[in-house]
Design a protein around this motif. Structure first.
Motif, PDB file in Angstrom:
ATOM      1  N   UNK A   1      47.603   6.602   7.658  1.00 46.29           N
ATOM      2  CA  UNK A   1      47.104   5.662   6.671  1.00 46.29           C
ATOM      3  C   UNK A   1      45.792   5.016   7.132  1.00 46.29           C
ATOM      4  N   UNK A   2      45.754   3.726   7.381  1.00 47.14           N
ATOM      5  CA  UNK A   2      44.480   3.043   7.633  1.00 47.14           C
ATOM      6  C   UNK A   2      43.816   3.469   8.933  1.00 47.14           C
ATOM      7  N   UNK A   3      44.586   3.793   9.968  1.00 47.09           N
ATOM      8  CA  UNK A   3      43.959   4.167  11.234  1.00 47.09           C
ATOM      9  C   UNK A   3      43.157   5.455  11.071  1.00 47.09           C
ATOM     10  N   UNK A   4      43.772   6.490  10.490  1.00 44.79           N
ATOM     11  CA  UNK A   4      43.023   7.715  10.192  1.00 44.79           C
ATOM     12  C   UNK A   4      42.018   7.477   9.082  1.00 44.79           C
ATOM     13  N   UNK A   5      42.504   6.932   7.970  1.00 42.16           N
ATOM     14  CA  UNK A   5      41.649   6.393   6.930  1.00 42.16           C
ATOM     15  C   UNK A   5      40.989   7.355   5.974  1.00 42.16           C
ATOM     16  N   UNK A   6      41.220   8.666   6.120  1.00 44.85           N
ATOM     17  CA  UNK A   6      40.503   9.617   5.268  1.00 44.85           C
ATOM     18  C   UNK A   6      41.414  10.647   4.611  1.00 44.85           C
ATOM     19  N   UNK A   7      42.729  10.414   4.630  1.00 43.70           N
ATOM     20  CA  UNK A   7      43.687  11.323   3.985  1.00 43.70           C
ATOM     21  C   UNK A   7      43.522  12.767   4.441  1.00 43.70           C
TER      22      UNK A   7
END
Length: 386
Positions: free
Chosen positions: A198-204
């Protein structure tokens, strides 16, 4: 002097004095399964990538730094992290869990952990007396805050006090806010869970999960388990999450600003019966979040007048995507009853307030004017029977 979190997203302080990896600014991907030894009894510090890998180790140090923990472990998904976390417990152990959790967590607890002899009390940790549910065999309290999808807020410090009185672990899933907006370890939690997808990776574009702890004894147990179960995150995926974390701060700031504007817009629509967003002063958890968080996040849940209107929205959005996930740069709409919470028993859905007219929105970083224009078009098309 402690650095600000925006800087910690980009720089791991302990690496700054060295010119390693040929001076590469982007941390290298060590795409290797095993490592050669200089001689018998000697090691480079790495032996086999199931045990540890330089790229994964670097990512774990960054996440531990962001959560102010002593250790972080990176897993192949958020559910892989939670699955291994449950190996801390034994048959006969009892956990108190929030009744409003991500459906995958509920599925794991109901169909795997219960089979393995662990029992649960599922309660509303934001409204009920948690301490009243502590039993002689209780080992932990497990919560999300805000919860998924009904955005309930629990007081982490208060739960920590209860946990410490009874010798329990406090486990907090911090996925919705990320370390940028909330640090549960600082408030007394023992273990923090993240879906790094989710937010840590942030780019799906990748799956990941994390467990972070501020306790050396827990770190030692988790390290033994991760090398035994083999659920560690692969090097390339570690690199993708590292790249995503560099922009965590600016992404969270923009997404959160957009979420507030969209929540206000939704509240003004006649076909919307309820908007649940902790940034509103009348949200029951607003004051708690002011104390324990640095913001209100970019997740919101809203109810429309009926199922047909909800399905109409999902069928007509174009720029906003109807998809199951959250925390990426794109704005996504999710239909919890058939997606994230499809395996949650109907009676629990109803008790939590989840209906077939409920939509969950993960607000991205697009220009908020374009997002509102899209929603306005969709609402008008449904009103006019188009």
């Amino acid at each position: 002097m402690e650095r600000e979190i925006e800087t910690k997203c980009i720089h791991l302080e302990e690496d700054e004095a060295s010119i390693q990896h040929f001076g590469s600014i982007s941390y290298p991907i060590y795409q290797t399964a095993t490592y050669a030894h200089p001689a018998v009894g000697q090691s480079t510090g790495f032996d086999y990538s199931r045990l540890q890998n330089p790229t994964r180790e670097h990512l774990e140090k960054v996440v531990a730094s962001l959560e102010n923990g002593v250790d972080a472990l990176a897993f192949s998904s958020g559910m892989a992290a939670i699955t291994m976390l449950m190996e801390l417990f034994a048959p006969g152990d009892h956990l108190i869990i929030d009744s409003d959790l991500y459906g995958g967590s509920i599925r794991l607890f109901d169909h795997v952990s219960t089979k393995n002899g662990i029992c649960f009390s599922r309660i509303d940790c934001a409204r009920e007396d948690v301490e009243a549910y502590v039993q002689d065999n209780t080992k932990a309290i497990y919560v999300e805050t805000p919860t998924n999808p009904m955005m309930n807020v629990v007081d982490i410090a208060e739960l920590s006090a209860i946990a410490k009185r009874h010798g329990l672990l406090l486990i907090v899933d911090n996925t919705f806010l990320s370390p940028y907006l909330q640090n549960p370890l600082d408030l007394g939690a023992d273990i923090v869970v993240h879906s790094g997808t989710k937010y840590l990776g942030g780019h799906n574009d990748t799956l990941a999960g994390f467990l972070v702890t501020g306790r050396e004894d827990i770190s030692e147990k988790l390290r033994f388990l991760i090398k035994t179960t083999g659920a560690g995150l692969a090097p390339f995926d570690c690199w993708l999450v590292l790249r995503g974390i560099k922009t965590l701060g600016i992404r969270m700031d923009r997404s959160q600003e957009n979420a507030m504007e969209i929540a206000k817009w939704l509240r003004a629509q006649k076909h919307v019966t309820k908007v649940i967003y902790p940034g509103f002063e009348d949200h029951p958890g607003h004051e708690i979040m002011k104390r324990q968080s640095r913001g209100y996040g970019a997740m919101l849940t809203f109810q429309v007048e009926n199922k047909d209107f909800a399905l109409g929205i999902l069928g007509k959005v174009r720029m906003i995507r109807f998809a199951e996930s959250l925390g990426g740069v794109e704005t996504l709409l999710t239909y919890p009853t058939t997606q994230t919470h499809a395996d949650v028993p109907k009676e629990i859905q109803e008790k939590n307030g989840l209906t077939d007219a409920t939509l969950r929105m993960s607000v991205g970083i697009e220009n908020v004017k374009d997002l509102i224009a899209e929603l306005d078009r969709v609402f008008h098309e449904i009103e006019n029977g188009q």
